[in-house]
Scaffold this active site. Structure first.
Site, PDB file in Angstrom:
ATOM      1  N   ASP A   2      28.733 -55.948  -1.863  1.00  0.00           N
ATOM      2  CA  ASP A   2      29.833 -55.378  -2.646  1.00  0.00           C
ATOM      3  C   ASP A   2      31.060 -56.292  -2.574  1.00  0.00           C
ATOM      4  O   ASP A   2      31.073 -57.275  -1.816  1.00  0.00           O
ATOM      5  CB  ASP A   2      30.149 -53.968  -2.116  1.00  0.00           C
ATOM      6  CG  ASP A   2      30.610 -53.029  -3.218  1.00  0.00           C
ATOM      7  OD1 ASP A   2      31.151 -53.511  -4.236  1.00  0.00           O
ATOM      8  OD2 ASP A   2      30.443 -51.799  -3.062  1.00  0.00           O
ATOM      9  N   GLU A  19      28.056 -58.278  -6.781  1.00  0.00           N
ATOM     10  CA  GLU A  19      29.012 -57.609  -7.667  1.00  0.00           C
ATOM     11  C   GLU A  19      30.142 -58.575  -8.039  1.00  0.00           C
ATOM     12  O   GLU A  19      31.244 -58.162  -8.397  1.00  0.00           O
ATOM     13  CB  GLU A  19      29.549 -56.326  -7.016  1.00  0.00           C
ATOM     14  CG  GLU A  19      28.440 -55.379  -6.606  1.00  0.00           C
ATOM     15  CD  GLU A  19      28.838 -53.906  -6.578  1.00  0.00           C
ATOM     16  OE1 GLU A  19      29.883 -53.556  -7.139  1.00  0.00           O
ATOM     17  OE2 GLU A  19      28.067 -53.127  -6.000  1.00  0.00           O
ATOM     18  N   TRP A  20      29.849 -59.833  -7.940  1.00  0.00           N
ATOM     19  CA  TRP A  20      30.800 -60.922  -8.161  1.00  0.00           C
ATOM     20  C   TRP A  20      31.521 -60.814  -9.511  1.00  0.00           C
ATOM     21  O   TRP A  20      32.763 -60.768  -9.543  1.00  0.00           O
ATOM     22  CB  TRP A  20      30.018 -62.201  -7.916  1.00  0.00           C
ATOM     23  CG  TRP A  20      30.534 -63.523  -8.302  1.00  0.00           C
ATOM     24  CD1 TRP A  20      31.681 -63.827  -8.980  1.00  0.00           C
ATOM     25  CD2 TRP A  20      29.888 -64.763  -8.014  1.00  0.00           C
ATOM     26  NE1 TRP A  20      31.777 -65.184  -9.138  1.00  0.00           N
ATOM     27  CE2 TRP A  20      30.695 -65.784  -8.561  1.00  0.00           C
ATOM     28  CE3 TRP A  20      28.706 -65.114  -7.352  1.00  0.00           C
ATOM     29  CZ2 TRP A  20      30.347 -67.131  -8.462  1.00  0.00           C
ATOM     30  CZ3 TRP A  20      28.364 -66.457  -7.251  1.00  0.00           C
ATOM     31  CH2 TRP A  20      29.173 -67.457  -7.788  1.00  0.00           C
ATOM     32  N   PRO A  21      30.810 -60.737 -10.646  1.00  0.00           N
ATOM     33  CA  PRO A  21      31.559 -60.698 -11.914  1.00  0.00           C
ATOM     34  C   PRO A  21      32.415 -59.439 -12.090  1.00  0.00           C
ATOM     35  O   PRO A  21      33.479 -59.505 -12.701  1.00  0.00           O
ATOM     36  CB  PRO A  21      30.474 -60.787 -12.994  1.00  0.00           C
ATOM     37  CG  PRO A  21      29.182 -60.536 -12.308  1.00  0.00           C
ATOM     38  CD  PRO A  21      29.358 -60.808 -10.861  1.00  0.00           C
ATOM     39  N   LEU A  22      31.954 -58.314 -11.537  1.00  0.00           N
ATOM     40  CA  LEU A  22      32.735 -57.073 -11.636  1.00  0.00           C
ATOM     41  C   LEU A  22      34.124 -57.234 -11.027  1.00  0.00           C
ATOM     42  O   LEU A  22      35.126 -56.829 -11.612  1.00  0.00           O
ATOM     43  CB  LEU A  22      31.977 -55.930 -10.946  1.00  0.00           C
ATOM     44  CG  LEU A  22      32.761 -54.643 -10.665  1.00  0.00           C
ATOM     45  CD1 LEU A  22      33.243 -53.983 -11.950  1.00  0.00           C
ATOM     46  CD2 LEU A  22      31.893 -53.664  -9.871  1.00  0.00           C
ATOM     47  N   TYR A  23      34.173 -57.837  -9.857  1.00  0.00           N
ATOM     48  CA  TYR A  23      35.456 -57.971  -9.163  1.00  0.00           C
ATOM     49  C   TYR A  23      36.258 -59.176  -9.644  1.00  0.00           C
ATOM     50  O   TYR A  23      37.459 -59.255  -9.433  1.00  0.00           O
ATOM     51  CB  TYR A  23      35.227 -58.053  -7.652  1.00  0.00           C
ATOM     52  CG  TYR A  23      34.808 -56.712  -7.069  1.00  0.00           C
ATOM     53  CD1 TYR A  23      35.772 -55.811  -6.624  1.00  0.00           C
ATOM     54  CD2 TYR A  23      33.474 -56.342  -7.013  1.00  0.00           C
ATOM     55  CE1 TYR A  23      35.403 -54.570  -6.129  1.00  0.00           C
ATOM     56  CE2 TYR A  23      33.097 -55.106  -6.510  1.00  0.00           C
ATOM     57  CZ  TYR A  23      34.064 -54.225  -6.066  1.00  0.00           C
ATOM     58  OH  TYR A  23      33.700 -53.007  -5.577  1.00  0.00           O
ATOM     59  N   ASP A  66      30.956 -48.449 -11.246  1.00  0.00           N
ATOM     60  CA  ASP A  66      29.862 -47.586 -10.791  1.00  0.00           C
ATOM     61  C   ASP A  66      29.464 -46.545 -11.838  1.00  0.00           C
ATOM     62  O   ASP A  66      30.317 -45.950 -12.492  1.00  0.00           O
ATOM     63  CB  ASP A  66      30.294 -46.801  -9.543  1.00  0.00           C
ATOM     64  CG  ASP A  66      30.362 -47.676  -8.315  1.00  0.00           C
ATOM     65  OD1 ASP A  66      30.203 -48.898  -8.438  1.00  0.00           O
ATOM     66  OD2 ASP A  66      30.587 -47.117  -7.227  1.00  0.00           O
TER      67      ASP A  66
END
Ligand SMILES: *[C@@H]1O[C@H](CO)[C@@H](O)[C@H](O)[C@H]1NC(C)=O
Ligand SMILES: *[C@@H]1O[C@H](CO)[C@@H](O)[C@H](O)[C@H]1NC(C)=O
Length: 441
Positions: free
Chosen positions: A181, A214-218, A242
């Site tokens: 995460d 979850e790299w691109p999400l953050y 999510d």
């Protein structure tokens, strides 16, 4: 805590004192340079050649740590052992669901005296190695969760500053997948370098560990993600917040994916996939038609299929949908190309995905949330990039129920009836000229 699409805003100032991580960076820089020049296009660990299938606790069981009040549903070794048992006895493993995955809230609040992670001793009294052995004895694989920052999203100790030791710990325990995460990273630079470093640390253990990022999400709120780069380090990556157990959540994920498909679709392929998050089929929030829509569209999107539901107690209807071999075959198609939204009219969306053996999957989704079933007509020349039915094709309806629709010529009109918020999923099979079956007059 985890909050929809806003979690990416949780990049927070580092709380603990500066760690010596960057003191290690010359070694990292060298390794990254070597990886970079080798010209790999996907993470080279031999895993996720088709989208990963399994079960993940988060959406259904969240951070329930109250085993006194709710022993059946709290995050404990019992929950994962029971899920593993049911995955074998109820046919889930036979259709391809393989990974039993732990999400946040499995940890004790402190590392041990040697700096190693430890599971909460009350809820996992025999430790993760014991759980991994049990899961392996069932012929399944075990997934675990950690975070690139100083804390996990729920506030347990994060991996920042401990990437190597945590990777080694997971390998020692026999873990097969890591969901990593992105909460509590110091800034974008440490987020990106942390994801890369962990990929390298996992590789260095010598154990094949699937790496879910979850790299691109953050990263997106601060900087455009570079998917060519992400693919070199991760087996799949979350782009959007999510999932919740609701139609609005599923609908938002689909709308966001469609609006970003130009960059997302080319990034997907064997070894690396876009992850639109868990399947919530079999829970409380989706109607039957909406469950069909999620299953159909997750197959079109070549999405990892992580169910988050209670397999010990699921309706026969939802179970049959999740175990539908024709839909799973579309999801797992060896060509490994992600599908996309072809057109969006006032009420209907048409999505399609190229499949191996000259076939196409086509999903027609009715977005209207009022009235009864709607009729949608599309010319077959519009499907399969103009050649989906050239010179003719055999069309099979896969969902809501399997039905042969017969032979269509290239210029036929295809007419389907779709329930509100439901989807009709079709498979179009074209033929090479010489293998073309005789048309009846
Ligand atoms: C580590 O990376 C190398 C080179 O990319 C690859 O050949 C090897 O299989 C990887 N090992 C593991 C355990 O993933
Ligand atoms: C994205 O990453 C790839 C691989 O590391 C690199 O070759 C490319 O130049 C990057 N693209 C951009 C726009 O930075």
């Amino acid at each position: 805590m985890r909050m929809g699409g806003s979690r990416a805003d949780e990049l927070r100032p580092e709380r603990s004192r500066a760690f010596t991580f960057w003191g290690l960076s010359p070694g990292l820089a060298l390794v990254l340079a070597l990886v970079g020049v080798s010209g790999v296009t996907a993470l080279d660990n031999g895993l996720a050649l088709t989208p990963t299938m399994g079960w993940l606790h988060w959406e259904r069981f969240t951070c329930n740590v109250d085993c006194m009040e709710d022993p059946e549903n709290c995050i404990s070794e019992q929950l994962f052992m029971q899920m593993a048992e049911v995955m074998v006895s109820e046919g889930w493993k036979d259709v391809g669901y393989e990974y039993v995955c732990i999400d946040d809230c499995w940890l004790a609040s402190q590392r041990d005296k040697d700096g190693r992670l430890q599971a909460d001793p009350k809820r996992f009294p025999r430790g993760i190695r014991h759980l991994a052995n049990y899961v392996h004895s069932k012929g399944l694989k075990l997934g675990i969760y950690q975070d690139v920052g100083t804390l996990t999203c729920a506030g347990y100790p994060g991996s920042f500053g401990y990437y190597d030791i945590d990777a080694e710990t997971f390998a020692d325990w026999g873990v097969d997948l890591l969901k990593f995460d992105g909460c509590y990273a110091k800034d974008v630079k440490s987020l990106v370098e942390g994801y890369k470093y962990m990929s390298y640390a996992l590789n260095k253990t010598g154990r094949s560990i699937l790496y879910s990022c979850e790299w691109p999400l953050y990263m997106r709120p601060h900087q455009q993600p570079n998917y060519t780069e992400i693919r070199q380090y991760c087996n799949h990556w979350r782009n959007y917040g999510d999932i919740f157990d609701s139609w609005s959540s599923v609908k938002n994920i689909l709308a966001w994916t469609a609006s970003h498909q130009k960059s997302l679709v080319p990034a997907a392929g064997p070894g690396g996939w876009n992850d639109p998050d868990m399947l919530v089929i079999g829970n409380f929030g989706l109607s039957w038609d909406q469950q069909i829509t999620q299953m159909a569209l997750w197959a079109i999107m070549a999405a990892p299929l992580f169910m988050s539901n209670d397999l010990r107690n699921i309706s026969p209807q939802s179970k049959a949908l999740l175990q539908n071999k024709d839909v799973i075959a579309i999801n797992q198609d060896p060509l490994g190309k992600q599908g996309y939204q072809l057109r969006k009219d006032e009420d209907f969306e048409v999505w399609q995905r190229p499949l191996s053996d000259l076939a196409w999957a086509v999903a027609v989704l009715n977005q209207r949330e009022i009235g009864g079933p709607g009729t949608y007509t599309i010319s077959t020349t519009a499907l399969g990039e103009g050649l989906g039915c050239a010179p003719a094709c055999l069309i099979t309806q896969i969902l809501p129920v399997k039905k042969e629709l017969g032979l269509y010529e290239w210029t036929s009109q295809l007419k389907v009836r779709v329930n509100p918020t439901g989807t009709v999923l079709l498979k179009l099979q074209t033929f090479q000229q010489d293998k073309f079956p005789k048309m009846s007059p």
